[in-house]
Design an enzyme around this catalytic site. Structure first.
Site, PDB file in Angstrom:
ATOM      1  N   GLU A  17       1.068  -1.151   0.271  1.00  0.00           N
ATOM      2  CA  GLU A  17      -0.239  -0.087   0.077  1.00  0.00           C
ATOM      3  C   GLU A  17       1.171   1.271  -0.050  1.00  0.00           C
ATOM      4  O   GLU A  17       2.067   1.096   0.664  1.00  0.00           O
ATOM      5  CB  GLU A  17      -0.914  -0.451   0.804  1.00  0.00           C
ATOM      6  N   THR A  48      -4.297   4.991  -1.825  1.00  0.00           N
ATOM      7  CA  THR A  48      -5.208   5.714  -0.264  1.00  0.00           C
ATOM      8  C   THR A  48      -5.090   6.573  -0.638  1.00  0.00           C
ATOM      9  O   THR A  48      -5.218   7.507  -1.772  1.00  0.00           O
ATOM     10  CB  THR A  48      -4.838   5.358   1.197  1.00  0.00           C
ATOM     11  N   TYR A  49      -6.839   7.310  -0.062  1.00  0.00           N
ATOM     12  CA  TYR A  49      -7.519   8.338  -0.736  1.00  0.00           C
ATOM     13  C   TYR A  49      -8.000   9.394   0.667  1.00  0.00           C
ATOM     14  O   TYR A  49      -7.982   8.699   1.723  1.00  0.00           O
ATOM     15  CB  TYR A  49      -8.820   8.013  -0.944  1.00  0.00           C
ATOM     16  N   ALA A  51      -9.784  10.553   3.032  1.00  0.00           N
ATOM     17  CA  ALA A  51     -11.488  10.864   3.328  1.00  0.00           C
ATOM     18  C   ALA A  51     -11.506  12.576   2.587  1.00  0.00           C
ATOM     19  O   ALA A  51     -10.912  13.396   3.820  1.00  0.00           O
ATOM     20  CB  ALA A  51     -11.620  10.853   5.001  1.00  0.00           C
ATOM     21  N   HIS A  77      -8.517   2.973  -3.916  1.00  0.00           N
ATOM     22  CA  HIS A  77      -9.228   3.145  -2.437  1.00  0.00           C
ATOM     23  C   HIS A  77     -10.391   4.809  -2.530  1.00  0.00           C
ATOM     24  O   HIS A  77      -9.903   6.172  -3.331  1.00  0.00           O
ATOM     25  CB  HIS A  77      -8.475   4.023  -1.118  1.00  0.00           C
ATOM     26  N   GLY A 108     -13.986   6.227   5.379  1.00  0.00           N
ATOM     27  CA  GLY A 108     -13.708   6.966   6.075  1.00  0.00           C
ATOM     28  C   GLY A 108     -13.762   7.544   6.811  1.00  0.00           C
ATOM     29  O   GLY A 108     -14.777   7.138   7.929  1.00  0.00           O
ATOM     30  N   TYR A 146     -11.884  -5.334  10.507  1.00  0.00           N
ATOM     31  CA  TYR A 146     -11.687  -4.818  11.563  1.00  0.00           C
ATOM     32  C   TYR A 146     -11.165  -5.447  12.196  1.00  0.00           C
ATOM     33  O   TYR A 146     -12.283  -6.388  13.126  1.00  0.00           O
ATOM     34  CB  TYR A 146     -11.715  -3.796  12.157  1.00  0.00           C
ATOM     35  N   LYS A 166     -22.039  -5.522   4.042  1.00  0.00           N
ATOM     36  CA  LYS A 166     -21.358  -4.906   3.137  1.00  0.00           C
ATOM     37  C   LYS A 166     -20.975  -5.602   2.346  1.00  0.00           C
ATOM     38  O   LYS A 166     -20.400  -5.798   0.523  1.00  0.00           O
ATOM     39  CB  LYS A 166     -19.622  -3.916   3.636  1.00  0.00           C
TER      40      LYS A 166
HETATM   41  P1  FAD Z   1     -18.097   0.787   7.459  1.00  0.00           P
HETATM   42  O1  FAD Z   1     -17.525  -0.285   6.830  1.00  0.00           O
HETATM   43  O2  FAD Z   1     -19.119   2.712   7.153  1.00  0.00           O
HETATM   44  O3  FAD Z   1     -18.068   0.664   8.767  1.00  0.00           O
HETATM   45  C1  FAD Z   1     -17.539   2.238  10.059  1.00  0.00           C
HETATM   46  C2  FAD Z   1     -18.593   1.565  11.364  1.00  0.00           C
HETATM   47  O4  FAD Z   1     -20.047   1.689  10.457  1.00  0.00           O
HETATM   48  C3  FAD Z   1     -18.340   0.407  11.638  1.00  0.00           C
HETATM   49  O5  FAD Z   1     -18.344   0.668  12.885  1.00  0.00           O
HETATM   50  C4  FAD Z   1     -19.210  -1.123  11.625  1.00  0.00           C
HETATM   51  O6  FAD Z   1     -20.236  -1.646  12.122  1.00  0.00           O
HETATM   52  C5  FAD Z   1     -20.916   0.358  11.646  1.00  0.00           C
HETATM   53  N1  FAD Z   1     -21.372  -0.270  10.760  1.00  0.00           N
HETATM   54  C6  FAD Z   1     -21.728  -0.660   9.238  1.00  0.00           C
HETATM   55  N2  FAD Z   1     -22.690  -0.541   8.582  1.00  0.00           N
HETATM   56  C7  FAD Z   1     -23.627   0.048   9.496  1.00  0.00           C
HETATM   57  C8  FAD Z   1     -24.745   0.518   9.457  1.00  0.00           C
HETATM   58  N3  FAD Z   1     -25.755  -0.006   8.308  1.00  0.00           N
HETATM   59  N4  FAD Z   1     -25.468   0.336  10.428  1.00  0.00           N
HETATM   60  C9  FAD Z   1     -24.591   0.747  11.408  1.00  0.00           C
HETATM   61  N5  FAD Z   1     -23.238   0.956  11.949  1.00  0.00           N
HETATM   62  C10 FAD Z   1     -22.964   0.942  10.669  1.00  0.00           C
HETATM   63  N6  FAD Z   1      -9.371   5.661   5.241  1.00  0.00           N
HETATM   64  C11 FAD Z   1      -9.191   6.539   4.118  1.00  0.00           C
HETATM   65  O7  FAD Z   1      -9.517   7.304   4.585  1.00  0.00           O
HETATM   66  N7  FAD Z   1      -9.026   6.433   3.386  1.00  0.00           N
HETATM   67  C12 FAD Z   1      -8.191   5.371   2.783  1.00  0.00           C
HETATM   68  O8  FAD Z   1      -7.149   5.087   1.798  1.00  0.00           O
HETATM   69  C13 FAD Z   1      -8.531   4.441   3.918  1.00  0.00           C
HETATM   70  N8  FAD Z   1      -8.220   2.908   3.352  1.00  0.00           N
HETATM   71  C14 FAD Z   1      -8.142   2.090   4.221  1.00  0.00           C
HETATM   72  C15 FAD Z   1      -7.852   0.966   3.776  1.00  0.00           C
HETATM   73  C16 FAD Z   1      -8.727  -0.456   5.061  1.00  0.00           C
HETATM   74  C17 FAD Z   1      -8.109  -1.658   4.386  1.00  0.00           C
HETATM   75  C18 FAD Z   1      -8.488  -0.699   6.570  1.00  0.00           C
HETATM   76  C19 FAD Z   1      -9.056  -0.895   7.484  1.00  0.00           C
HETATM   77  C20 FAD Z   1      -8.928   1.215   6.172  1.00  0.00           C
HETATM   78  C21 FAD Z   1      -9.044   2.922   5.932  1.00  0.00           C
HETATM   79  N9  FAD Z   1      -9.314   3.470   6.049  1.00  0.00           N
HETATM   80  C22 FAD Z   1      -9.200   4.417   4.910  1.00  0.00           C
HETATM   81  C23 FAD Z   1      -9.988   3.573   6.778  1.00  0.00           C
HETATM   82  C24 FAD Z   1     -11.353   3.766   7.153  1.00  0.00           C
HETATM   83  O9  FAD Z   1     -12.081   5.061   6.638  1.00  0.00           O
HETATM   84  C25 FAD Z   1     -11.686   4.281   8.606  1.00  0.00           C
HETATM   85  O10 FAD Z   1     -11.699   3.109   9.465  1.00  0.00           O
HETATM   86  C26 FAD Z   1     -13.315   4.482   8.852  1.00  0.00           C
HETATM   87  O11 FAD Z   1     -13.532   4.990  10.444  1.00  0.00           O
HETATM   88  C27 FAD Z   1     -14.981   3.014   8.238  1.00  0.00           C
HETATM   89  O12 FAD Z   1     -14.104   2.379   7.339  1.00  0.00           O
HETATM   90  P2  FAD Z   1     -14.777   1.083   6.663  1.00  0.00           P
HETATM   91  O13 FAD Z   1     -15.137   1.969   4.885  1.00  0.00           O
HETATM   92  O14 FAD Z   1     -14.468   0.360   7.126  1.00  0.00           O
HETATM   93  O15 FAD Z   1     -16.751   2.159   7.169  1.00  0.00           O
END
Ligand code: FAD
Length: 290
Positions: A17, A48-49, A51, A77, A108, A146, A166
């Site tokens: 990455e 990465t991107y 947010a 991303h 994000g 996670y 998801k």
């Molecule tokens: P989600 O999948 O939406 O999950 C976020 C939270 O919401 C979780 O607690 C989940 O349980 C909960 N949730 C999900 N769906 C629902 C629902 N329907 N109802 C209620 N709760 C729900 N950040 C950046 O800014 N740029 C990047 O490029 C980047 N790359 C990443 C790459 C990886 C491999 C990882 C692990 C993280 C990355 N992140 C990045 C960080 C990420 O954006 C954050 O961790 C963010 O807080 C959550 O993103 P997510 O896509 O996992 O969100």
């Protein structure tokens, strides 16, 4: 090449990455570093991107450059927090135009000033996954997961239930948050498989190569730090070269254990550091031989 096709080949692979620069000024330095990493011919590279879209332009430029000049498949991303559907649609069109087939669909982190307020049209990454699938059913889509639960989640059961939603919306594979104890990953895999999530999961490994990274990385991820790792930082943390060597060895050891336990694909958070990427790849040279 679609990442899912690569994962289905069932060969041992290593991918890296990188992150884009925040400003135009840093662009050439980052571009050179990403090219050096691409020169190692990893299975794929993710970019990465920022947010909120701050570095969005550079994400695509770097991903496109790596793909076109080095033939390394790229994963761009994309985040959706505090964006409108319209701006996300524009980004999706740009991804298509750049010929990128693989997109990591992320929510994000919610900016602090927006916490407890409306966070725009997107609440969760699942909404972005659906939009990506609608706009191009051919995209290969990745999602984040996670092993130690997402910091906002109340418990692992709910976190896994939302992860399942998801994946059902269209994720072809998942990449994990960093972790420093492989048993956490094995427990997580057991639980998600039991919950009926069957897509490939790529463990994400972060080589900690200087003492400053420890607190930063852990604050960001909330990861558990095993005593074995703490001892290493205590012993070598104040001597940069020693810490770097020990951090690379620890990450290598984690990766070898993952391969030995049936994991075929590992993603390394190489932090734009060609030297670290190369050393890890060298440590695995025979293991990764075709
Ligand atoms: P989600 O999948 O939406 O999950 C976020 C939270 O919401 C979780 O607690 C989940 O349980 C909960 N949730 C999900 N769906 C629902 C629902 N329907 N109802 C209620 N709760 C729900 N950040 C950046 O800014 N740029 C990047 O490029 C980047 N790359 C990443 C790459 C990886 C491999 C990882 C692990 C993280 C990355 N992140 C990045 C960080 C990420 O954006 C954050 O961790 C963010 O807080 C959550 O993103 P997510 O896509 O996992 O969100």
């Amino acid at each position: 090449m679609k990442i899912i096709d690569l994962l289905n080949e069932n060969k041992l692979t290593l991918s890296f990455e990188v992150f884009p620069p925040k400003t135009e000024m840093g662009f050439e330095t980052v571009k050179t570093a990403t090219e050096e990493i691409a020169g190692l011919r990893p299975a794929f590279m993710s970019v990465t991107y920022g947010a909120g879209g701050g570095t969005s332009k550079y994400t695509l430029e770097i991903a496109k450059n790596i793909k076109e000049r080095y033939g390394v498949p790229t994963l761009a991303h994309l985040t959706c927090v505090s964006s409108t559907r319209e701006t996300v649609n524009e980004k999706i069109e740009q991804i298509k135009e750049a010929g990128i087939e693989n997109v990591m669909a992320l929510r994000g982190d919610i900016p602090q000033e927006l916490e407890n307020k409306t966070i725009g049209e997107y609440l969760h990454a699942v909404d972005l996954v659906r939009q990506l699938k609608e706009s191009n059913p051919d995209f290969c889509i990745g999602g984040a997961c996670y092993p130690e639960i997402h910091p906002e989640s109340k418990n692992q059961k709910d976190d896994i239930a939302f992860l399942k939603e998801k994946v059902s919306a269209g994720c072809d594979f998942l990449t994990t948050q960093m972790f420093f104890d492989n048993n956490l990953l094995y427990n997580f895999l057991y639980k998600i498989r039991e919950a009926g999530i069957t897509v490939p999961v790529i463990p994400g490994i972060m080589p900690i190569t200087n003492a400053n990274m420890v607190s930063r990385a852990i604050k960001l991820s909330g990861s558990f730090v095993p005593q074995r790792f703490k001892s290493l930082v205590d012993k070598f943390g104040s001597e940069p070269e020693k810490m770097k060597q020990a951090g690379i060895a620890y990450a290598t050891d984690q990766i070898i254990d993952l391969y030995a336990n049936g994991i075929t694909n590992v993603h390394v958070y190489s932090m734009n550091n060609p030297d670290v990427a190369e050393k890890i790849q060298q440590n695995l040279s025979h293991i990764l031989e075709k």
